[in-house]
Design a protein around this motif. Structure first.
Motif, PDB file in Angstrom:
ATOM      1  N   GLU A 264      14.337   0.935  -0.470  1.00  0.00           N
ATOM      2  CA  GLU A 264      14.712   0.649  -1.857  1.00  0.00           C
ATOM      3  C   GLU A 264      14.425  -0.809  -2.220  1.00  0.00           C
ATOM      4  O   GLU A 264      13.945  -1.092  -3.318  1.00  0.00           O
ATOM      5  CB  GLU A 264      16.175   1.007  -2.115  1.00  0.00           C
ATOM      6  N   GLU A 265      14.726  -1.751  -1.319  1.00  0.00           N
ATOM      7  CA  GLU A 265      14.398  -3.162  -1.577  1.00  0.00           C
ATOM      8  C   GLU A 265      12.901  -3.336  -1.775  1.00  0.00           C
ATOM      9  O   GLU A 265      12.469  -4.085  -2.651  1.00  0.00           O
ATOM     10  CB  GLU A 265      14.853  -4.052  -0.416  1.00  0.00           C
ATOM     11  N   CYS A 266      12.111  -2.667  -0.940  1.00  0.00           N
ATOM     12  CA  CYS A 266      10.650  -2.786  -1.038  1.00  0.00           C
ATOM     13  C   CYS A 266      10.149  -2.230  -2.369  1.00  0.00           C
ATOM     14  O   CYS A 266       9.282  -2.828  -3.010  1.00  0.00           O
ATOM     15  CB  CYS A 266       9.971  -2.057   0.118  1.00  0.00           C
ATOM     16  N   LYS A 267      10.701  -1.100  -2.780  1.00  0.00           N
ATOM     17  CA  LYS A 267      10.279  -0.519  -4.054  1.00  0.00           C
ATOM     18  C   LYS A 267      10.596  -1.465  -5.202  1.00  0.00           C
ATOM     19  O   LYS A 267       9.776  -1.652  -6.100  1.00  0.00           O
ATOM     20  CB  LYS A 267      10.976   0.825  -4.278  1.00  0.00           C
ATOM     21  N   LYS A 268      11.776  -2.059  -5.180  1.00  0.00           N
ATOM     22  CA  LYS A 268      12.164  -2.980  -6.242  1.00  0.00           C
ATOM     23  C   LYS A 268      11.295  -4.232  -6.229  1.00  0.00           C
ATOM     24  O   LYS A 268      10.874  -4.729  -7.265  1.00  0.00           O
ATOM     25  CB  LYS A 268      13.637  -3.366  -6.112  1.00  0.00           C
ATOM     26  N   ARG A 269      11.052  -4.759  -5.046  1.00  0.00           N
ATOM     27  CA  ARG A 269      10.326  -6.022  -4.929  1.00  0.00           C
ATOM     28  C   ARG A 269       8.845  -5.873  -5.221  1.00  0.00           C
ATOM     29  O   ARG A 269       8.227  -6.754  -5.817  1.00  0.00           O
ATOM     30  CB  ARG A 269      10.517  -6.611  -3.531  1.00  0.00           C
ATOM     31  N   TYR A 270       8.235  -4.765  -4.782  1.00  0.00           N
ATOM     32  CA  TYR A 270       6.782  -4.648  -4.852  1.00  0.00           C
ATOM     33  C   TYR A 270       6.286  -3.603  -5.844  1.00  0.00           C
ATOM     34  O   TYR A 270       5.088  -3.359  -5.931  1.00  0.00           O
ATOM     35  CB  TYR A 270       6.212  -4.355  -3.461  1.00  0.00           C
ATOM     36  N   ALA A 271       7.181  -2.977  -6.584  1.00  0.00           N
ATOM     37  CA  ALA A 271       6.742  -1.988  -7.577  1.00  0.00           C
ATOM     38  C   ALA A 271       5.954  -2.698  -8.676  1.00  0.00           C
ATOM     39  O   ALA A 271       6.276  -3.827  -9.048  1.00  0.00           O
ATOM     40  CB  ALA A 271       7.951  -1.285  -8.173  1.00  0.00           C
ATOM     41  N   PRO A 272       4.947  -2.029  -9.203  1.00  0.00           N
ATOM     42  CA  PRO A 272       4.191  -2.642 -10.304  1.00  0.00           C
ATOM     43  C   PRO A 272       5.120  -2.928 -11.486  1.00  0.00           C
ATOM     44  O   PRO A 272       5.990  -2.134 -11.802  1.00  0.00           O
ATOM     45  CB  PRO A 272       3.154  -1.569 -10.669  1.00  0.00           C
TER      46      PRO A 272
ATOM     47  N   ARG B  71      15.092 -23.079   4.700  1.00  0.00           N
ATOM     48  CA  ARG B  71      15.515 -21.744   4.282  1.00  0.00           C
ATOM     49  C   ARG B  71      14.911 -20.689   5.209  1.00  0.00           C
ATOM     50  O   ARG B  71      13.785 -20.833   5.681  1.00  0.00           O
ATOM     51  CB  ARG B  71      15.111 -21.455   2.844  1.00  0.00           C
ATOM     52  N   PRO B  72      15.657 -19.619   5.428  1.00  0.00           N
ATOM     53  CA  PRO B  72      15.069 -18.454   6.097  1.00  0.00           C
ATOM     54  C   PRO B  72      14.442 -17.558   5.034  1.00  0.00           C
ATOM     55  O   PRO B  72      14.900 -17.522   3.889  1.00  0.00           O
ATOM     56  CB  PRO B  72      16.275 -17.768   6.747  1.00  0.00           C
ATOM     57  N   VAL B  73      13.377 -16.856   5.390  1.00  0.00           N
ATOM     58  CA  VAL B  73      12.699 -15.962   4.461  1.00  0.00           C
ATOM     59  C   VAL B  73      12.647 -14.570   5.092  1.00  0.00           C
ATOM     60  O   VAL B  73      12.149 -14.401   6.207  1.00  0.00           O
ATOM     61  CB  VAL B  73      11.276 -16.453   4.142  1.00  0.00           C
ATOM     62  N   PHE B  74      13.187 -13.608   4.347  1.00  0.00           N
ATOM     63  CA  PHE B  74      13.234 -12.222   4.802  1.00  0.00           C
ATOM     64  C   PHE B  74      12.392 -11.370   3.866  1.00  0.00           C
ATOM     65  O   PHE B  74      12.473 -11.517   2.654  1.00  0.00           O
ATOM     66  CB  PHE B  74      14.679 -11.704   4.777  1.00  0.00           C
ATOM     67  N   THR B  75      11.582 -10.480   4.426  1.00  0.00           N
ATOM     68  CA  THR B  75      10.895  -9.503   3.596  1.00  0.00           C
ATOM     69  C   THR B  75      11.926  -8.460   3.196  1.00  0.00           C
ATOM     70  O   THR B  75      13.085  -8.544   3.573  1.00  0.00           O
ATOM     71  CB  THR B  75       9.741  -8.827   4.362  1.00  0.00           C
TER      72      THR B  75
ATOM     73  N   LEU C 218       0.825  -1.207   0.000  1.00  0.00           N
ATOM     74  CA  LEU C 218       0.000   0.000   0.000  1.00  0.00           C
ATOM     75  C   LEU C 218       0.860   1.257   0.000  1.00  0.00           C
ATOM     76  O   LEU C 218       0.576   2.214  -0.722  1.00  0.00           O
ATOM     77  CB  LEU C 218      -0.931   0.004   1.215  1.00  0.00           C
ATOM     78  N   ALA C 219       1.922   1.238   0.781  1.00  0.00           N
ATOM     79  CA  ALA C 219       2.798   2.400   0.827  1.00  0.00           C
ATOM     80  C   ALA C 219       3.493   2.619  -0.509  1.00  0.00           C
ATOM     81  O   ALA C 219       3.588   3.750  -0.996  1.00  0.00           O
ATOM     82  CB  ALA C 219       3.823   2.235   1.945  1.00  0.00           C
ATOM     83  N   VAL C 220       3.987   1.556  -1.125  1.00  0.00           N
ATOM     84  CA  VAL C 220       4.661   1.688  -2.423  1.00  0.00           C
ATOM     85  C   VAL C 220       3.669   2.140  -3.485  1.00  0.00           C
ATOM     86  O   VAL C 220       3.989   2.977  -4.331  1.00  0.00           O
ATOM     87  CB  VAL C 220       5.353   0.364  -2.820  1.00  0.00           C
ATOM     88  N   ALA C 221       2.453   1.621  -3.462  1.00  0.00           N
ATOM     89  CA  ALA C 221       1.436   2.048  -4.425  1.00  0.00           C
ATOM     90  C   ALA C 221       1.158   3.536  -4.270  1.00  0.00           C
ATOM     91  O   ALA C 221       0.960   4.247  -5.261  1.00  0.00           O
ATOM     92  CB  ALA C 221       0.155   1.244  -4.239  1.00  0.00           C
ATOM     93  N   GLY C 222       1.174   4.014  -3.057  1.00  0.00           N
ATOM     94  CA  GLY C 222       0.967   5.439  -2.816  1.00  0.00           C
ATOM     95  C   GLY C 222       2.083   6.287  -3.390  1.00  0.00           C
ATOM     96  O   GLY C 222       1.869   7.442  -3.759  1.00  0.00           O
ATOM     97  N   LEU C 223       3.282   5.732  -3.479  1.00  0.00           N
ATOM     98  CA  LEU C 223       4.401   6.475  -4.043  1.00  0.00           C
ATOM     99  C   LEU C 223       4.137   6.858  -5.486  1.00  0.00           C
ATOM    100  O   LEU C 223       4.589   7.902  -5.956  1.00  0.00           O
ATOM    101  CB  LEU C 223       5.689   5.639  -3.977  1.00  0.00           C
TER     102      LEU C 223
END
Length: 159
Positions: free
Chosen positions: A144-152, A135-139, A12-17
């Motif tokens: 910047e990681e969030c923008k890359k991972r979740y950007a449309p 495996r460990p899983v990290f968000t 939601l935050a990235v979409a708002g960007l």
């Protein structure tokens, strides 16, 4: 469940960007808001191998509890994982019917003091090498990681 909440909040935050920006009114920027969400929900998940022994599970738990910055470690067995999955996907009963309890791994959810502590654990890579760990899983661990991972992502052009 908490991981899903974090991902939704970040999305939601990235979409708002893409739709608006905040300029100099003293309010935190969206990047600052995303970073705050990440810090407040600093955690990662460790999935166990299907053939992990009880001794390995206990050793993994002890190792996780001993990590610097850990505030809480919780275990989720296959029954609890299946129950959570059925709740999360209750709107899609066909999908739920196709997933067996045995397909879901046991796991540990590890809550940390802040995202810097999670980043350190991820970067060291030792958790993934523990006997019994799949495996460990990290968000994403920073804005910047969030923008890359979740950007449309652009869709392919129609044929």
């Amino acid at each position: 469940m908490r991981t899903v909440q974090i991902v939704v909040a970040v999305l939601l935050a990235v979409a708002g960007l893409a739709g608006c920006s905040l300029f100099g009114d003293g309010a935190p920027t969206q990047d600052e808001q995303i970073q705050k969400i990440l810090d407040e929900n600093a955690q990662f998940t460790v999935f166990l191998r299907d053939d992990a022994t009880e001794a390995q599970r206990k050793d993994v738990e002890a190792a996780l509890r001993a990590l610097p910055g850990v505030t809480e470690v919780s275990f989720e067995n296959q029954d609890a994982a299946y129950q959570r999955m059925t709740e999360l996907f209750s709107a899609n009963p066909t999908f739920v019917a196709e997933v067996s309890k045995d397909a879901l791994p046991e796991s540990f959810e590890v809550k940390m003091t802040d995202i810097a502590a999670v980043r350190k654990i991820r970067d060291e890579g030792a958790v993934g090498k523990l006997p019994g760990v799949d495996r460990p899983v990290f968000t994403c661990l920073d804005v910047e990681e969030c923008k890359k991972r979740y950007a449309p992502r652009p869709s392919g052009s129609p044929s």
